[in-house]
Design a protein around this motif. Structure first.
Motif, PDB file in Angstrom:
ATOM      1  N   LEU A 263      49.442  35.773  11.074  1.00 24.03           N
ATOM      2  CA  LEU A 263      49.412  35.640   9.625  1.00 24.03           C
ATOM      3  C   LEU A 263      48.006  35.260   9.186  1.00 24.03           C
ATOM      4  CD1 LEU A 263      52.584  33.414   8.933  1.00 24.03           C
ATOM      5  CD2 LEU A 263      52.475  35.907   9.054  1.00 24.03           C
ATOM      6  N   VAL A 264      47.601  35.773   8.039  1.00 20.86           N
ATOM      7  CA  VAL A 264      46.397  35.311   7.370  1.00 20.86           C
ATOM      8  C   VAL A 264      46.820  34.771   6.017  1.00 20.86           C
ATOM      9  CG1 VAL A 264      44.227  35.985   6.281  1.00 20.86           C
ATOM     10  CG2 VAL A 264      44.795  36.846   8.561  1.00 20.86           C
ATOM     11  N   THR A 265      46.538  33.492   5.779  1.00 21.39           N
ATOM     12  CA  THR A 265      46.819  32.873   4.484  1.00 21.39           C
ATOM     13  C   THR A 265      45.487  32.535   3.825  1.00 21.39           C
ATOM     14  OG1 THR A 265      46.967  30.678   5.483  1.00 21.39           O
ATOM     15  CG2 THR A 265      49.017  31.947   5.278  1.00 21.39           C
ATOM     16  N   PHE A 266      45.542  32.222   2.538  1.00 18.70           N
ATOM     17  CA  PHE A 266      44.268  31.992   1.836  1.00 18.70           C
ATOM     18  C   PHE A 266      44.479  31.121   0.606  1.00 18.70           C
ATOM     19  CE2 PHE A 266      41.003  33.053  -1.298  1.00 18.70           C
ATOM     20  CZ  PHE A 266      39.858  32.843  -0.549  1.00 18.70           C
ATOM     21  N   GLU A 267      43.542  30.183   0.429  1.00 22.04           N
ATOM     22  CA  GLU A 267      43.367  29.474  -0.835  1.00 22.04           C
ATOM     23  C   GLU A 267      41.880  29.470  -1.171  1.00 22.04           C
ATOM     24  OE1 GLU A 267      44.745  25.397  -3.089  1.00 22.04           O
ATOM     25  OE2 GLU A 267      44.359  25.330  -0.934  1.00 22.04           O
ATOM     26  N   ASN A 268      41.073  28.830  -0.318  1.00 21.14           N
ATOM     27  CA  ASN A 268      39.621  28.893  -0.459  1.00 21.14           C
ATOM     28  C   ASN A 268      38.949  29.444   0.797  1.00 21.14           C
ATOM     29  OD1 ASN A 268      39.113  27.837  -3.116  1.00 21.14           O
ATOM     30  ND2 ASN A 268      39.864  25.871  -2.349  1.00 21.14           N
ATOM     31  N   MET A 269      39.677  29.340   1.941  1.00 24.39           N
ATOM     32  CA  MET A 269      39.199  29.925   3.184  1.00 24.39           C
ATOM     33  C   MET A 269      40.364  30.630   3.846  1.00 24.39           C
ATOM     34  SD  MET A 269      36.473  27.161   4.738  1.00 24.39           S
ATOM     35  CE  MET A 269      35.683  28.408   5.757  1.00 24.39           C
ATOM     36  N   ASP A 270      40.086  31.302   4.969  1.00 26.65           N
ATOM     37  CA  ASP A 270      41.047  32.222   5.578  1.00 26.65           C
ATOM     38  C   ASP A 270      41.504  31.694   6.926  1.00 26.65           C
ATOM     39  OD1 ASP A 270      42.244  34.195   7.055  1.00 26.65           O
ATOM     40  OD2 ASP A 270      40.667  35.665   6.826  1.00 26.65           O
ATOM     41  N   PRO A 271      42.638  30.993   6.991  1.00 28.99           N
ATOM     42  CA  PRO A 271      43.155  30.634   8.309  1.00 28.99           C
ATOM     43  C   PRO A 271      43.923  31.821   8.936  1.00 28.99           C
ATOM     44  CG  PRO A 271      43.895  29.094   6.596  1.00 28.99           C
ATOM     45  CD  PRO A 271      43.384  30.329   5.922  1.00 28.99           C
ATOM     46  N   LEU A 272      43.647  32.071  10.214  1.00 29.18           N
ATOM     47  CA  LEU A 272      44.444  33.004  11.010  1.00 29.18           C
ATOM     48  C   LEU A 272      45.426  32.180  11.824  1.00 29.18           C
ATOM     49  CD1 LEU A 272      44.997  35.843  12.318  1.00 29.18           C
ATOM     50  CD2 LEU A 272      43.291  35.191  14.045  1.00 29.18           C
ATOM     51  N   TRP A 273      46.708  32.488  11.674  1.00 28.05           N
ATOM     52  CA  TRP A 273      47.761  31.756  12.373  1.00 28.05           C
ATOM     53  C   TRP A 273      48.362  32.638  13.467  1.00 28.05           C
ATOM     54  CZ3 TRP A 273      48.811  26.751  10.614  1.00 28.05           C
ATOM     55  CH2 TRP A 273      48.262  26.416   9.368  1.00 28.05           C
ATOM     56  N   VAL A 274      48.604  32.038  14.637  1.00 32.68           N
ATOM     57  CA  VAL A 274      49.261  32.737  15.741  1.00 32.68           C
ATOM     58  C   VAL A 274      50.642  32.131  15.928  1.00 32.68           C
ATOM     59  CG1 VAL A 274      49.127  33.442  18.151  1.00 32.68           C
ATOM     60  CG2 VAL A 274      47.013  33.111  16.832  1.00 32.68           C
ATOM     61  N   ILE A 275      51.679  32.968  15.857  1.00 36.43           N
ATOM     62  CA  ILE A 275      53.068  32.512  15.943  1.00 36.43           C
ATOM     63  C   ILE A 275      53.671  33.007  17.261  1.00 36.43           C
ATOM     64  CG2 ILE A 275      55.290  32.407  14.761  1.00 36.43           C
ATOM     65  CD1 ILE A 275      52.959  31.416  13.061  1.00 36.43           C
ATOM     66  N   ASP A 276      54.277  32.097  18.002  1.00 38.19           N
ATOM     67  CA  ASP A 276      54.967  32.447  19.247  1.00 38.19           C
ATOM     68  C   ASP A 276      56.410  32.819  18.925  1.00 38.19           C
ATOM     69  OD1 ASP A 276      55.919  32.720  21.799  1.00 38.19           O
ATOM     70  OD2 ASP A 276      55.974  30.571  22.240  1.00 38.19           O
ATOM     71  N   LEU A 277      56.789  34.060  19.276  1.00 39.44           N
ATOM     72  CA  LEU A 277      58.145  34.556  19.013  1.00 39.44           C
ATOM     73  C   LEU A 277      58.875  34.898  20.301  1.00 39.44           C
ATOM     74  CD1 LEU A 277      57.055  36.854  16.058  1.00 39.44           C
ATOM     75  CD2 LEU A 277      58.440  34.793  15.821  1.00 39.44           C
ATOM     76  N   SER A 278      58.369  34.392  21.435  1.00 41.13           N
ATOM     77  CA  SER A 278      58.985  34.726  22.733  1.00 41.13           C
ATOM     78  C   SER A 278      60.414  34.218  22.822  1.00 41.13           C
ATOM     79  CB  SER A 278      58.140  34.161  23.878  1.00 41.13           C
ATOM     80  OG  SER A 278      57.982  32.749  23.743  1.00 41.13           O
ATOM     81  N   ASP A 279      60.695  33.080  22.190  1.00 42.44           N
ATOM     82  CA  ASP A 279      62.058  32.575  22.073  1.00 42.44           C
ATOM     83  C   ASP A 279      62.488  32.785  20.624  1.00 42.44           C
ATOM     84  OD1 ASP A 279      64.452  31.271  21.927  1.00 42.44           O
ATOM     85  OD2 ASP A 279      63.702  29.316  22.608  1.00 42.44           O
ATOM     86  N   PRO A 280      63.304  33.805  20.353  1.00 45.77           N
ATOM     87  CA  PRO A 280      63.660  34.112  18.957  1.00 45.77           C
ATOM     88  C   PRO A 280      64.337  32.956  18.239  1.00 45.77           C
ATOM     89  CG  PRO A 280      64.310  35.904  20.434  1.00 45.77           C
ATOM     90  CD  PRO A 280      63.920  34.756  21.304  1.00 45.77           C
ATOM     91  N   THR A 281      64.962  32.048  19.002  1.00 44.65           N
ATOM     92  CA  THR A 281      65.646  30.926  18.354  1.00 44.65           C
ATOM     93  C   THR A 281      64.715  29.767  18.065  1.00 44.65           C
ATOM     94  OG1 THR A 281      66.265  29.890  20.469  1.00 44.65           O
ATOM     95  CG2 THR A 281      67.763  31.566  19.564  1.00 44.65           C
ATOM     96  N   ASN A 282      63.488  29.840  18.573  1.00 42.45           N
ATOM     97  CA  ASN A 282      62.565  28.712  18.391  1.00 42.45           C
ATOM     98  C   ASN A 282      61.135  29.203  18.181  1.00 42.45           C
ATOM     99  OD1 ASN A 282      61.679  26.011  18.297  1.00 42.45           O
ATOM    100  ND2 ASN A 282      61.213  26.023  20.495  1.00 42.45           N
TER     101      ASN A 282
END
Length: 810
Positions: free
Chosen positions: A548-567
Motif C-alpha cells: 500500500l502507498v498512503t499519503f498526507e504530506n509524505m509517501d509511506p510504502l506499507w508491506v502487508i503479510d498475507l501468508s496467513d489469511p486469518t492473521n
C-alpha cells in the motif's frame, strides 16, 4: 443471424437469454403498476421542519434473485422515494438553519461519528508471447493486472498487426517485420469508440453512443429520446404541466471480423442503455460491465413555494407555508413515482440487424425478472449489468445479468470476477449517522467460459479506490480500503477554539474474505488502523504480500503479510517524499512505481514532476528505496532562468493514473513513460511599419525510456521518443489535450509509440527512428491568430485538408 440459445443450470443467478425470435420490435411490459410503496411521512419537531425519515439499516449484502417483476419494481420505487425524502429534508435544513455555518460555527446533527455498525499466478512483466513460436522475437501486450486476464484498451496487438481506436476510427497497422509499420486500413466506427478486446480474428469494440451525434434519420434516435408531459398541482392549487424530452446514452458492442485486415467486416451490433465501466477477456469470453442510473425527470428535489413566500414577514406563518408546500411536493413526487414502470429502470437492449426489422429491441425483462438481483438492504435506483459474450464459436453467444447497485470497481482473475460497490450512498447517512461507510463485494465464478455464476457477497469497511485494491489468491479475496466520511459534511465531531469544524481523518485497512460454500464471503482476517489521517493512493497484491502507498504530506510504502489469511499484519514501512499512484512488480523482490514528485522540502506534491521509484522488498520488514528518477518534459531555454519561469503548463503523464500507459519491458529492463506539456509563445512581427503579436503554442510530447537496473538498484535515463513534431508548427494550432503519446509497445529490438496524430518506430538501442506514420482519426485543431496589436484570440475555420497538411508537414 440468430444467436445460439444458451442452456445450462445456474445456482443463484439466473440469466436472461436474448432470443431473436421476435416478430416485431415490441417490448413486453409489466402489466401491473405498483403504487403501494410506503408513502407515510410526518414532520417532527426539531431545529428545522424535519421529516421523519424511514429507518435505514445495513443488513446483508448477499444478492437474491427476484421471482416477480412486481417486487423488483416496488423496491426500485421505494428507493427513489426514500432518496427524494432525504433531498427535501436537506433542503429544509439549509433553508432554516444551514446559514449557521457562516453565522458562528457548524451545526452538529445527532449521532455523529459513532463506531462502525453492524487465483492468479504472479505476473513479473507485461511481456507477451510470439504467437505460438511462429515468429521470431517477442512483444509487449496490454499491461494487465493479472496473468491471462486481458483488459480492454484502445490499443491491441497480436504481434503481426496493431489495432488502434483513434477517435471514431478503427486503425489497423501491419508489422511485416519488427521495426516496420504499415497502414492496412481505417474504418469509421459509430459513436465514440473507447476500448476493445482481441481474440483471434475477432474484435469486440465498446463505444459510447450519444443521441446528438447521430444523423437525423438514424433509427436509434427514436429509441434514445422520449417525449414526456408531466402534470402537477402547485402550492397555489393550480394545475401545471410541462413537456420535456428524455435522452438516453447507449453503450455499443461491435463484433468485427478482422481476418482480412484490409477490409474488416462488422458482424454484430448490440446496444445497451447506460455507461461503460470496463471489460475483461478470459479464455475467449468477454465480460463487459455497464451501469445505468435512472434519472427521473419531473421528480422535484426542491420545495415548490408560492410566489409571495418571501414577502411573508411572520416567521411562524412562513414556516406553516413551507411545511404545507413541502408536503404537497412530496405528494406530487409520490404520484410520479407510483407511475414508474420497469421501462424507467431496466436498461434496454437493442440490436441492429440486416433483416427486414432493422433495429430490434429485446424484452426489457423476462416474465419473472429472475435475471435481476439485489441485496436485502439495497437502496439504489441504478443497475450494473454484466454482459457475457463468447467469441470462440462460429456465432457470438451472449447473456446478461442485472444487479441493482451503484457504480462499481471491477476486478477479475482467471477464476473470479469481483464487483465492489458502496453499501450506501451519501444520502443514506442523512439523519442516520450511526453507521460507517462500507463496501459490498460481489463475487462471480468465471472459471467456465460458458457462464458467469454468482458465488456470494461480503462487506468490508471503507471504500475501495480501484481494481488494484482487490485481489483473489488461492481462493481468498483480499480487499484494501479507506474509511472516511466521504461527502458527509454534516458529521462533525468537534469544533476547535475558533469555532471551526473538526473531522476525524481517514484510516485504512486490508481485509481477507473467504467463500463459505453457500452464498457468503466471510471476513476471516483483518489488519486495520494503517496510516491514520492518510488515505490509500495505490495498492498491489503480489502472491502472499500486499503493498500500500498512503499519503498526507509524505509517501509511506506499507508491506502487508498475507501468508496467513486469518492473521494479516503489517511487516514493514518506508516513508519517502512524493507519492506513488501505481505499483508494478518487477519480480518477487522488486517494485517499480510511478507517481507525483515531492514539493519543497520533501513535503506535499509538485504536480509538474512525474516520479519513478525502485524498491527492494526482499526483506519485507525493511523495504528499501534503491533509486528515484524524476521526469519532466519541460526544458530551460535562453528566454528563462528555470523551468517555472519558462511559461510551461503543468506537465502530465497518463501512466500516473492509467496503468495501461505504463510499459515495462523485462527482456531489456526498460520502462516507457509518456510525458507531455505545452506553453504559449509569441514574437513581435513588424509589417509595413506596424508591430503586432504573432502567438503560437509549443507542445512537447515525449515517451521517456528509463533504464531499470535491478541488480545494481539504479534508474537512469535511456532516452526519449519525440512526437512533438506532429503538433508543433508556426500556425498557432491549439491541440488541447490530444498531443500526448498514449501507448507504447516493445517489439523485438524496437519501441512503437502512438499518439493521436501519428505513430513511430524507434530502435531501442540508440532510439534511431525507423518509421513514422500519420494516423487517420485525429481531431482537427483550433486555430487562433492575433492581428492589429490585439491580444484577444479569434477563432478561424480550418478545413480538413489544411489541418492534415499541417500535421503531415510536421
Amino acid at each position: 443471424m440468430s444467436p445460439n440459445i444458451i442452456s445450462h443450470t445456474r445456482p443463484k443467478m439466473a440469466i436472461l437469454v436474448l432470443v431473436m425470435m421476435l416478430s416485431s420490435g415490441c417490448i413486453s411490459l409489466v402489466d401491473d403498476v405498483i403504487d403501494d410503496i410506503d408513502q407515510t411521512v410526518d414532520l417532527i419537531q426539531g431545529e428545522y421542519p424535519m421529516l421523519d425519515l424511514p429507518d435505514r439499516i445495513l443488513t446483508s449484502p448477499i444478492l437474491q434473485n427476484y421471482d416477480q417483476c412486481s417486487e423488483l419494481l416496488e423496491d426500485l420505487q421505494q428507493s427513489v422515494y426514500d432518496e427524494m425524502l432525504v433531498s427535501l429534508d436537506q433542503q429544509s435544513y439549509w433553508h432554516w438553519v444551514g446559514n449557521s455555518w457562516w453565522r458562528g460555527g457548524p451545526v452538529m446533527l445527532d449521532g455523529a461519528a459513532e463506531e462502525g455498525a453492524p487465483m492468479a499466478d504472479f505476473d513479473s512483466s507485461s511481456e507477451g508471447g510470439n504467437d505460438g513460436g511462429s515468429r521470431e522475437g517477442t512483444y509487449s501486450e496490454t499491461n494487465n493486472q493479472e496473468t491471462d486476464v486481458d483488459e480492454a484498451d484502445f490499443l491491441k496487438t497480436d504481434g503481426y498487426y496493431i489495432y488502434m481506436l483513434n477517435n471514431n476510427q478503427l486503425v489497423i497497422m501491419g508489422v511485416p517485420e519488427f521495426g516496420d509499420l504499415t497502414l492496412e486500413s481505417n474504418t469509421t466506427m459509430q459513436g465514440y469508440p473507447m476500448q476493445m478486446m482481441l481474440e483471434g480474428d475477432k474484435l469486440v469494440i465498446v463505444s459510447s453512443i450519444s443521441y446528438w451525434n447521430l444523423p437525423p434519420d438514424h433509427p436509434l434516435r427514436s429509441v434514445m429520446s422520449e417525449e414526456i408531459t408531466y402534470t402537477y398541482t402547485d402550492s397555489s392549487g393550480d394545475e401545471q404541466s410541462y413537456s420535456y424530452t428524455r435522452y438516453e446514452n447507449l453503450v455499443k458492442y461491435t463484433v468485427v471480423d478482422v481476418s482480412d485486415r484490409s477490409a474488416p467486416i462488422v458482424e454484430r451490433e448490440l446496444y445497451i442503455e447506460g455507461n461503460y465501466l470496463t471489460a475483461r477477456l478470459v479464455d475467449g469470453t468477454v465480460r463487459s460491465v455497464t451501469n445505468i442510473y435512472t434519472d427521473i425527470q419531473g421528480l422535484q428535489t426542491w420545495v415548490e413555494l408560492p410566489n409571495n413566500y418571501w414577502q411573508i414577514e411572520d416567521e411562524d406563518v412562513r414556516m406553516d407555508v413551507w411545511n404545507t408546500s413541502l408536503l404537497e411536493t412530496i405528494e406530487n413526487n409520490a404520484q410520479l413515482i407510483a407511475e414508474l414502470t420497469m421501462e424507467d429502470f431496466a436498461p434496454k437492449i437493442y440490436e441492429m440487424t440486416d433483416t427486414e426489422f432493422g433495429l430490434i429491441q429485446y424484452p426489457v425483462t423476462s416474465d419473472d425478472c429472475n435475471e435481476f438481483a439485489a441485496s436485502a438492504d439495497s437502496t439504489v435506483r441504478g443497475m450494473t449489468t454484466i454482459m457475457t459474450m463468447k467469441l470462440l464459436g462460429e456465432e457470438v453467444d451472449l447473456e446478461v445479468d442485472h444487479i441493482t447497485s451503484r457504480w462499481a470497481h471491477v476486478y477479475a482473475s482467471q477464476n473470479v470476477l469481483l464487483l465492489a460497490e458502496p453499501a450506501a450512498d451519501w444520502w443514506w447517512f442523512w439523519q442516520n449517522t450511526g453507521w460507517d461507510d462500507a463496501t459490498n463485494i460481489h463475487a462471480f465464478d468465471i472459471s467456465d467460459a460458458d457462464s458467469t455464476v454468482y458465488l456470494g457477497s461480503g462487506r468490508v469497511n471503507g471504500t475501495v479506490q480501484d481494481q488494484f485494491s482487490m485481489s483473489e489468491y488461492d481462493g481468498y479475496i483480499r480487499i484494501a480500503s479507506t474509511s472516511d466520511v466521504w461527502g458527509r459534511w454534516w458529521i462533525v465531531e468537534d469544533v476547535d477554539e475558533d469555532g471551526e469544524p473538526v473531522w476525524t481523518g481517514p484510516s485504512n485497512q486490508v481485509a481477507v474474505l473467504n467463500f463459505d460454500g453457500i452464498d457468503t464471503l466471510e471476513q476471516i482476517g483483518l489488519v486495520d488502523d494503517i496510516a491514520p489521517n492518510e488515505r490509500i493512493w495505490s495498492a498491489r497484491f503480489v502472491g502472499e504480500k500486499g503493498y500500500l502507498v498512503t499519503f498526507e504530506n509524505m509517501d509511506p510504502l506499507w508491506v502487508i503479510d498475507l501468508s496467513d489469511p486469518t492473521n494479516p499484519n503489517v511487516l514493514g514501512e518506508l516513508e519517502i517524499p512524493g507519492v506513488s499512484t501505481y505499483i508494478h512488480p518487477v519480480d518477487e523482490d522488486t517494485l517499480l512505481t510511478i507517481g507525483i514528485g515531492p514539493g519543497e522540502d520533501g513535503l506535499g506534491l509538485d504536480w509538474s514532476i512525474t516520479q519513478v521509484s525502485l524498491f527492494d522488498v526482499s526483506n519485507p520488514e525493511y523495504p528499501v528505496l534503491m533509486d528515484v528518477q524524476p521526469l519532466s518534459p519541460a526544458y530551460v531555454d535562453e528566454q528563462c532562468e528555470d523551468i517555472r519561469s519558462c511559461g510551461w503548463s503543468w506537465s502530465w503523464s497518463e501512466a500516473s493514473y492509467e496503468h495501461k500507459a505504463f510499459t515495462y519491458w523485462a527482456p531489456e529492463n526498460l520502462l516507457a513513460v509518456p510525458l507531455s506539456t505545452y506553453r504559449q509563445t509569441y514574437e513581435i512581427v513588424e509589417e509595413n511599419g506596424d508591430e503586432y503579436y504573432h502567438w503560437n503554442y509549443e507542445f512537447i510530447s515525449l515517451l521517456q525510456l528509463v533504464n531499470v537496473d535491478v541488480e545494481n538498484g539504479s534508474l537512469s535515463i535511456h532516452g526519449a521518443v519525440n512526437h512533438s513534431a506532429f503538433y508543433d508548427d508556426d500556425d498557432g494550432y491549439w491541440w488541447g489535450g490530444q498531443t500526448n503519446i498514449r501507448r507504447s509497445i516493445f517489439m523485438g529490438d524496437y519501441i512503437y509509440s502512438f499518439s493521436g496524430a501519428g505513430a513511430a518506430v524507434h530502435r531501442t538501442e540508440d532510439l534511431e527512428m525507423m518509421v513514422e506514420l500519420d494516423l487517420p482519426g485525429y481531431e482537427e485543431p483550433i486555430y487562433y491568430y492575433y492581428e492589429d496589436n490585439s491580444e484577444e484570440p479569434k477563432d478561424a475555420e480550418v478545413d480538413s485538408e489544411e489541418a492534415g497538411t499541417s500535421s503531415n508537414e510536421s
